[in-house]
Design a protein around this motif. Structure first.
Motif, PDB file in Angstrom:
ATOM      1  N   ARG A 168       0.340   3.972   0.862  1.00 48.60           N
ATOM      2  CA  ARG A 168       0.012   4.850   1.987  1.00 48.60           C
ATOM      3  C   ARG A 168       0.617   4.351   3.290  1.00 48.60           C
ATOM      4  NH1 ARG A 168      -0.107   9.603   2.323  1.00 48.60           N
ATOM      5  NH2 ARG A 168      -0.185   9.942   4.529  1.00 48.60           N
ATOM      6  N   CYS A 169       0.389   3.085   3.578  1.00 46.90           N
ATOM      7  CA  CYS A 169       0.828   2.582   4.873  1.00 46.90           C
ATOM      8  C   CYS A 169       1.808   1.420   4.752  1.00 46.90           C
ATOM      9  CB  CYS A 169      -0.380   2.175   5.704  1.00 46.90           C
ATOM     10  SG  CYS A 169      -1.269   0.761   5.058  1.00 46.90           S
ATOM     11  N   CYS A 171      -7.077   4.465   2.944  1.00 50.02           N
ATOM     12  CA  CYS A 171      -5.745   4.817   2.469  1.00 50.02           C
ATOM     13  C   CYS A 171      -5.831   5.491   1.105  1.00 50.02           C
ATOM     14  CB  CYS A 171      -4.871   3.563   2.371  1.00 50.02           C
ATOM     15  SG  CYS A 171      -4.102   3.127   3.945  1.00 50.02           S
ATOM     16  N   CYS A 222      -4.520  -0.494   0.513  1.00 50.91           N
ATOM     17  CA  CYS A 222      -5.051  -1.608   1.284  1.00 50.91           C
ATOM     18  C   CYS A 222      -6.518  -1.384   1.619  1.00 50.91           C
ATOM     19  CB  CYS A 222      -4.232  -1.793   2.563  1.00 50.91           C
ATOM     20  SG  CYS A 222      -4.451  -0.463   3.760  1.00 50.91           S
ATOM     21  N   CYS A 247       0.853  -1.182   0.000  1.00 51.31           N
ATOM     22  CA  CYS A 247       0.000   0.000   0.000  1.00 51.31           C
ATOM     23  C   CYS A 247       0.891   1.234   0.000  1.00 51.31           C
ATOM     24  CB  CYS A 247      -0.893  -0.028   1.234  1.00 51.31           C
ATOM     25  SG  CYS A 247      -1.828   1.483   1.456  1.00 51.31           S
TER      26      CYS A 247
HETATM   27 ZN   LIG Z   1      -2.906   1.238   3.527  1.00 60.28          ZN
END
Ligand SMILES: [Zn+2]
Length: 66
Positions: A9-10, A30, A26, A7
Motif C-alpha cells: 500500500r505505502c 493499509c 504495515c 507494504c
Molecule cells: Zn502501509
C-alpha cells in the motif's frame, strides 16, 4: 535474520514476523484500504443484465376438445 517486505500500500518496509500481524501490509489501515479498493473494483464490474425477461412457460398444447 529478519525478513522484510514492502507494504503493498505505502511501500513501507514491514518485518515479516509475528510482530507484524498485518503483513504484508504495515498496518491494519493499509490492509483495509487495499482490501477496500479491491472490493470496490470488484463491485464496479458493469452488470450485464442482458437476460431476457421472457419467462413464458413452455405450455404444451393440451389435447383439448376437438
Ligand atoms: Zn502501509
Amino acid at each position: 535474520m529478519a525478513t522484510t517486505v514492502s507494504c503493498p500500500r505505502c511501500g513501507k518496509s514491514v518485518v515479516w514476523g509475528p510482530q507484524s500481524p498485518w503483513r504484508p501490509f504495515c498496518s491494519e489501515r493499509c490492509r483495509l484500504v487495499d482490501l477496500g479498493e479491491w472490493l470496490d473494483e470488484n463491485r464496479r464490474i458493469p452488470g450485464t443484465e442482458d437476460d431476457l425477461d421472457d419467462d413464458s412457460p413452455i405450455s404444451e398444447h393440451s389435447p383439448g376438445a376437438h
